[in-house]
Design an enzyme around this catalytic site. Structure first.
Site, PDB file in Angstrom:
ATOM      1  N   THR A  59      -9.045  -2.885  15.552  1.00 30.18           N
ATOM      2  CA  THR A  59      -8.893  -2.459  17.107  1.00 30.18           C
ATOM      3  C   THR A  59      -7.579  -2.020  17.283  1.00 30.18           C
ATOM      4  O   THR A  59      -7.108  -0.793  18.006  1.00 30.18           O
ATOM      5  CB  THR A  59      -9.114  -3.557  18.117  1.00 30.18           C
ATOM      6  N   CYS A  60      -6.374  -2.728  16.610  1.00 31.20           N
ATOM      7  CA  CYS A  60      -5.025  -2.318  16.786  1.00 31.20           C
ATOM      8  C   CYS A  60      -4.960  -0.995  16.198  1.00 31.20           C
ATOM      9  O   CYS A  60      -4.089  -0.023  16.766  1.00 31.20           O
ATOM     10  CB  CYS A  60      -4.148  -3.379  16.086  1.00 31.20           C
ATOM     11  N   ALA A  61      -5.509  -0.632  15.024  1.00 34.14           N
ATOM     12  CA  ALA A  61      -5.432   0.826  14.493  1.00 34.14           C
ATOM     13  C   ALA A  61      -5.832   1.884  15.366  1.00 34.14           C
ATOM     14  O   ALA A  61      -5.267   2.819  15.554  1.00 34.14           O
ATOM     15  CB  ALA A  61      -5.956   0.778  13.093  1.00 34.14           C
TER      16      ALA A  61
END
Length: 168
Positions: A59-61
């Site tokens: 998700t962060c990527a």
């Protein structure tokens, strides 16, 4: 303290996001070249703080890639992508992903960032990392938008964030 979830399980942050209309708390963060910057270095510039746990999660990527797209469209807005990741890892990730429009910064030397902005996770498996949040700071240094993403594995509300930007 904010209650958020990680894969549906409750976790908590150390505090709450700054109030709309309040002055953005100053902070120090470390850039990928290991130099340090203060929020106060950017008075007179609109800023988005993309705050998240770690680039080593899907998700962060994904969120970093989307913020890079936003930064390409709104070139007068500085997007600081704030995490606990080491600057070396941030640099590797941005190079591998060809992300040139956002500025990754680390709080590894400055844990008070998470306390000042109320985003340090204090319990659960992600304790010690930052929660997923978005904050827009206007040119006068005031908070104009905040979002504490309620489920840490979810993406923020990009449309609402963009609508909070100053059109002029």
């Amino acid at each position: 303290m904010a209650m958020i979830t990680f894969n549906g399980s409750p976790i908590h942050t150390i505090g709450s996001l700054p109030k709309l209309g309040s002055a953005a708390p100053d902070f120090i963060v470390t850039k990928t070249d290991l130099s340090e910057i203060h929020l106060s270095n950017y008075h007179g510039r609109e800023i988005i703080l993309n705050i998240f746990p770690s680039l080593d999660t899907p998700t962060c990527a994904t969120v970093m890639r989307k913020f890079n797209e936003v930064a390409a469209k709104y070139q007068d807005v500085l997007i600081l992508c704030v995490s606990e990741d080491l600057p070396f890892a941030q640099q590797r990730f941005c190079s591998a992903e060809h992300l040139q429009n956002v500025q990754p910064v680390s709080v590894f030397r400055h844990p008070d960032f998470g306390q000042r902005y109320g985003v340090s996770i204090i319990d659960g498996p992600l304790a010690g990392l930052l929660s997923r949040a978005v904050i827009v700071i206007n040119k006068q240094g005031k908070i104009t938008y905040t979002e504490q993403v309620p489920e840490i594995t979810a993406e923020p509300d990009y449309k609402s964030m963009i609508s909070a930007l100053n059109p002029g």
